[in-house]
Design a protein around this motif. Structure first.
Motif, PDB file in Angstrom:
ATOM      1  N   LEU A   1       0.696  -1.232   0.015  1.00 41.87           N
ATOM      2  CA  LEU A   1      -0.018  -0.103  -0.027  1.00 41.87           C
ATOM      3  C   LEU A   1       0.733   1.359   0.137  1.00 41.87           C
ATOM      4  O   LEU A   1       0.662   2.104   0.668  1.00 41.87           O
ATOM      5  CB  LEU A   1      -0.891   0.266   1.318  1.00 41.87           C
TER       6      LEU A   1
ATOM      7  N   ALA B   1      -2.555   2.831  -5.258  1.00 42.85           N
ATOM      8  CA  ALA B   1      -3.435   2.104  -4.228  1.00 42.85           C
ATOM      9  C   ALA B   1      -4.086   2.812  -3.370  1.00 42.85           C
ATOM     10  O   ALA B   1      -5.108   2.494  -2.973  1.00 42.85           O
ATOM     11  CB  ALA B   1      -2.267   1.306  -3.200  1.00 42.85           C
ATOM     12  N   VAL B   2      -3.642   4.248  -3.031  1.00 36.51           N
ATOM     13  CA  VAL B   2      -4.182   5.186  -2.160  1.00 36.51           C
ATOM     14  C   VAL B   2      -5.468   5.667  -2.846  1.00 36.51           C
ATOM     15  O   VAL B   2      -6.338   5.770  -2.160  1.00 36.51           O
ATOM     16  CB  VAL B   2      -3.370   6.239  -1.695  1.00 36.51           C
TER      17      VAL B   2
ATOM     18  N   THR C   1      -7.223   4.128  -5.203  1.00 36.53           N
ATOM     19  CA  THR C   1      -8.077   3.058  -5.627  1.00 36.53           C
ATOM     20  C   THR C   1      -8.844   2.860  -4.007  1.00 36.53           C
ATOM     21  O   THR C   1      -9.823   2.473  -4.175  1.00 36.53           O
ATOM     22  CB  THR C   1      -7.406   1.583  -5.806  1.00 36.53           C
ATOM     23  N   GLY C   2      -8.069   2.877  -3.123  1.00 36.62           N
ATOM     24  CA  GLY C   2      -8.622   2.723  -1.752  1.00 36.62           C
ATOM     25  C   GLY C   2      -9.629   3.722  -1.415  1.00 36.62           C
ATOM     26  O   GLY C   2     -10.804   3.503  -0.919  1.00 36.62           O
TER      27      GLY C   2
ATOM     28  N   TYR D   1     -13.869   2.798  -1.087  1.00 33.65           N
ATOM     29  CA  TYR D   1     -14.181   3.198   0.058  1.00 33.65           C
ATOM     30  C   TYR D   1     -15.622   4.024  -0.039  1.00 33.65           C
ATOM     31  O   TYR D   1     -16.773   3.847   0.323  1.00 33.65           O
ATOM     32  CB  TYR D   1     -13.260   4.135   1.098  1.00 33.65           C
TER      33      TYR D   1
ATOM     34  N   TRP E   1      -6.625   2.364   7.254  1.00 36.20           N
ATOM     35  CA  TRP E   1      -7.313   1.361   6.366  1.00 36.20           C
ATOM     36  C   TRP E   1      -8.227   0.598   7.282  1.00 36.20           C
ATOM     37  O   TRP E   1      -9.493   0.304   6.889  1.00 36.20           O
ATOM     38  CB  TRP E   1      -6.237   0.526   5.623  1.00 36.20           C
TER      39      TRP E   1
ATOM     40  N   PHE F   1     -11.564   2.102   8.314  1.00 40.78           N
ATOM     41  CA  PHE F   1     -12.626   1.765   7.030  1.00 40.78           C
ATOM     42  C   PHE F   1     -13.746   0.950   7.562  1.00 40.78           C
ATOM     43  O   PHE F   1     -14.922   1.269   7.156  1.00 40.78           O
ATOM     44  CB  PHE F   1     -12.149   1.450   5.977  1.00 40.78           C
TER      45      PHE F   1
ATOM     46  N   SER G   1     -11.746   9.079   5.054  1.00 37.13           N
ATOM     47  CA  SER G   1     -10.907   8.675   3.566  1.00 37.13           C
ATOM     48  C   SER G   1      -9.585   9.579   3.300  1.00 37.13           C
ATOM     49  O   SER G   1      -8.681   9.276   3.054  1.00 37.13           O
ATOM     50  CB  SER G   1     -11.862   9.064   2.375  1.00 37.13           C
TER      51      SER G   1
END
Length: 321
Positions: free
Chosen positions: A52, A57-58, A60-61, A65, A146, A149, A171
């Protein structure tokens, strides 16, 4: 902010400053050896390689979310009853209480000796204050964002109404922790420490509430969050000003030193924390400050629920008379 220089690995073997039984550094090292077969001192944050650690990746996260927030709410509207996962909620809240407390102690173990020997200014601005042992803790703190979440997932399943502040804060705080890692912002340790302190209290409150306990001090949690952002912003703007005045073409009042970290991370942190302060103050006013005559300003009394239940009856009696 200041140009990022590689930290020195000299002295990392002395990162355990407390007795082994109570030293987070000692237990982290044991955990690394158990999980990877190597000591903690061998770990490195490598953007693009570490888990990550990429902007993709961030991003996409964050997208996943928000999709989960709005998509999940749409799906749950078609579900007749809320899905209450009481044991999972309790375990989640207790886990984050313990993790937050552990990481808070880990930061203090590394920073308090430096504060004592080299002063507070060095801990928040010194080019050598960003060390490998600290980077490990920053990364673990980033991973907890993460894990948090799950808060939202549980609320969506319970069909609870989500405030904009909730998913905005969750987020973008994850993004902020990522930017701090990339920018190696020295002042981040105290911002993270205060946040972890607040989270110990906040998640313990959530744990008690999920166990069915009546907890009267919810307002204190929100007040601590607001105080947290006031302190954070004072430090962030001070460090940014220190950096700008150090590099300014014209002479400006300054401390005559620079602050470590990238300017992008500094700008992002100042803007985001400023928005948090405004939103949390707005939330406090909306939730706790009563506009009607005789309302309560700030903390409610411990018997507030009883008084609130009686109030409509009293008003009805006045009207009939």
């Amino acid at each position: 902010m200041a140009e990022v220089n590689p930290f020195s690995l000299s002295g990392t073997q002395y990162s355990q400053h407390w007795p082994s039984l109570v030293s987070p550094d000692y237990w982290l090292n044991k955990g690394f050896i158990l999980a990877t077969g190597q000591p903690k001192a061998a770990w490195r944050w490598a953007p693009g390689t570490t888990f990550l650690s990429t902007q993709r990746a961030v991003l996409t996260g964050v997208v996943l979310y928000l999709t989960m927030v709005f998509g999940g709410q749409m799906i749950m509207k078609k579900v007749a009853k809320p899905i209450r996962m009481k044991r999972v909620t309790q375990l989640h809240n207790l886990t984050l209480t313990l993790i937050s407390g552990f990481l808070l102690l880990a930061f203090l173990e590394q920073c308090l000796p430096v504060w004592r020997d080299k002063g507070f200014f060095f801990t928040i601005c010194g080019a050598e204050s960003w060390t490998q042992p600290m980077e490990v803790i920053y990364y673990l703190n980033y991973l907890t964002k993460w894990l948090e979440f799950i808060d939202t997932i549980l609320l969506v399943l319970k069909k609870k109404r989500l405030e904009f502040l909730h998913y905005y804060h969750h987020s973008l705080t994850m993004v902020l922790c990522f930017e701090e890692l990339l920018g190696r912002v020295s002042v981040a340790w105290i911002i993270c420490s205060i946040n972890l302190f607040v989270h110990v209290i906040m998640y313990y409150y959530y744990f008690l509430a999920s166990c069915g306990k009546k907890v009267w001090w919810k307002e204190i949690v929100t007040t601590l969050q607001i105080a947290q952002f006031v302190v954070d912003l004072g430090l962030c703007y001070f460090c940014l000003y220190t950096h700008i005045t150090f590099h300014a073409v014209v002479s400006l009042p300054s401390v005559g030193a620079d602050c470590r970290g990238t300017r992008l991370a500094a700008y992002y942190g100042c803007v985001l924390l400023s928005s948090y302060l405004l939103l949390f103050v707005q939330f406090f006013i909306k939730t706790y400050i009563k506009e009607e005559k005789g309302g309560y300003l700030g903390f409610r009394p411990m018997n507030y629920d009883d008084l609130k239940a009686k109030k409509p009856v009293e008003q009805k009696v006045e009207k009939t008379e």
